[in-house]
Write an enzyme that holds these catalytic residues in place. Structure first.
Site, PDB file in Angstrom:
ATOM      1  CD  GLU A   1      48.832  17.235  37.255  1.00  0.00           C
ATOM      2  OE1 GLU A   1      49.036  16.751  38.458  1.00  0.00           O
ATOM      3  OE2 GLU A   1      48.573  18.354  37.022  1.00  0.00           O
TER       4      GLU A   1
ATOM      5  CB  ALA B   1      43.966  58.421  61.844  1.00  0.00           C
TER       6      ALA B   1
ATOM      7  CD  GLU C   1      43.314  46.894  52.605  1.00  0.00           C
ATOM      8  OE1 GLU C   1      43.047  48.071  52.532  1.00  0.00           O
ATOM      9  OE2 GLU C   1      43.760  46.133  51.571  1.00  0.00           O
TER      10      GLU C   1
ATOM     11  CG  LEU D   1      38.665  43.120  62.250  1.00  0.00           C
ATOM     12  CD1 LEU D   1      37.716  42.064  63.065  1.00  0.00           C
ATOM     13  CD2 LEU D   1      37.862  43.375  60.704  1.00  0.00           C
TER      14      LEU D   1
END
Length: 368
Positions: free
Chosen positions: A57, A167, A296, A301
């Protein structure tokens, strides 16, 4: 619901586009745009660029000057009503003598939450709320979630071969995805407040987990200066104290928060003596102003976050490669015993990024 004109829609659409100019710079503040019109013509516009700098604003009013008298202001978020690092925008609009303010949405910040609207109305300014509200909500999902729940918005990034492997059996994983996908990840990192990972991921990959200017898409480089883009805080779970000073994590710019018994953030534990991720996220939000957490990390996790129902959005890159079942899988064990317990996804977007496929999805809430 107020009746809005075609011009109202046009002007608020312009304000929303302006607000997007701050998506890489405003955190922990929200992205906000403002357009001021007089006699149907735009006389001022602006957006909030960075915390501590003028709000949208203010930029628009400076541009409008005396043409703000009797004007209409279109703002993507309710003007603030409290003194922080800058004065209240509602007060600025009143002093500028605008006649009408149209807000896309009310501010979820408890310090505002309708007070700015009331301040304007008390000053005799006509106020309408709700124009293109869904578009305005989409500008600030992380800010809105933190204001409403005290928790950050969590995006979990994963990458895998087409058969779901992250992997080879020997641990080799660089690179599964294309350079275009890795550039895409850099853009996501640049929008986040913090990047969460584990010491295992950092050590295995010698990962810096920062935003690398040279790896950002050229579309972003063209719009911003290198010095303007913030470096997200790197939050590393290091319960076993595996991090060492020579790692790239400590050689690259950007704040770090090490979560360990002797680190920057104490490890909160649950009744099973595992890391209490929900408590950790609440602490990151309240004590470190983290709205948006980009994750990541490896399968352990990722699985823990999904089981704890802490993931707001899943970002999955699938590479056109096959690695075989002797590789390392995308997720760890979830302990599912029935198809009724399978976690379902709502896919929001699927597109090709380089040679890879990127899927954006939300997880349907299920208790495991």
């Amino acid at each position: 619901m107020p009746q809005f004109s075609p011009q109202d829609f046009q002007m608020m659409s312009r304000a929303i586009e302006l607000a997007k100019g701050g998506i890489f710079t405003t955190a922990p503040n929200p992205n906000v745009g403002c357009v001021i019109t007089h006699d149907g013509e735009i006389v001022g516009e602006g957006f909030h660029f960075q915390a501590g700098e003028p709000h949208a604003e203010v930029h628009a009013l400076r541009m409008a000057g005396e043409k703000s008298i009797g004007a209409t202001a279109y703002v993507t978020l309710e003007p603030c009503s409290h003194y922080g690092r800058t004065p209240p925008c509602a007060e600025g609009l009143i002093k500028a003598k605008v006649a009408k303010v149209i807000c896309a949405m009310q501010d979820p910040n408890p310090q505002v939450a309708g007070r700015g609207i009331q301040m304007l109305r008390d000053a005799g300014i006509e106020v309408e709320v709700g124009l293109l509200e869904q578009d305005a909500l989409a500008l600030n999902p992380s800010f809105i979630k933190r204001m409403k729940t005290g928790m950050p918005f969590v995006q979990l990034k994963m990458a895998a071969s087409l058969d779901g492997q992250t992997a080879l059996a020997n641990g080799q994983s660089q690179w599964i995805t294309s350079s275009a996908a890795r550039q895409d990840v850099q853009a996501f990192r640049a929008q986040s407040s913090a990047i969460l990972s584990t010491s295992k991921t950092v050590v295995d990959d010698n990962a810096s987990l920062n935003v690398r200017w040279d790896d950002l898409p050229t579309s972003i480089q063209a719009k911003y200066c290198k010095t303007n883009l913030r470096q997200p805080t790197r939050v590393i779970l290091d319960r076993q104290s595996q991090l060492t000073p020579e790692l790239k994590l400590f050689q690259t710019e950007g704040e770090r928060l090490i979560v360990s018994e002797s680190g920057d953030v104490p490890v909160p534990l649950n009744s099973e003596q595992q890391v209490d991720l929900e408590a950790l996220f609440a602490q990151l939000s309240s004590e470190h102003n983290i709205n948006h957490l980009w994750v990541e990390a490896g399968a352990t996790l990722a699985s823990s976050l999904i089981k704890a129902n802490l993931v707001d959005e899943l970002i999955l890159y699938l590479a056109p490669k096959i690695m075989g079942s002797d590789g390392r899988g995308l997720l760890g064990a979830l302990g599912l015993e029935s198809m009724a317990d399978v976690i379902e996804l709502d896919i929001k977007d699927v597109r090709q990024v380089g040679q890879d496929i990127r899927i954006r999805a939300t997880l349907k809430n299920k208790e495991l």
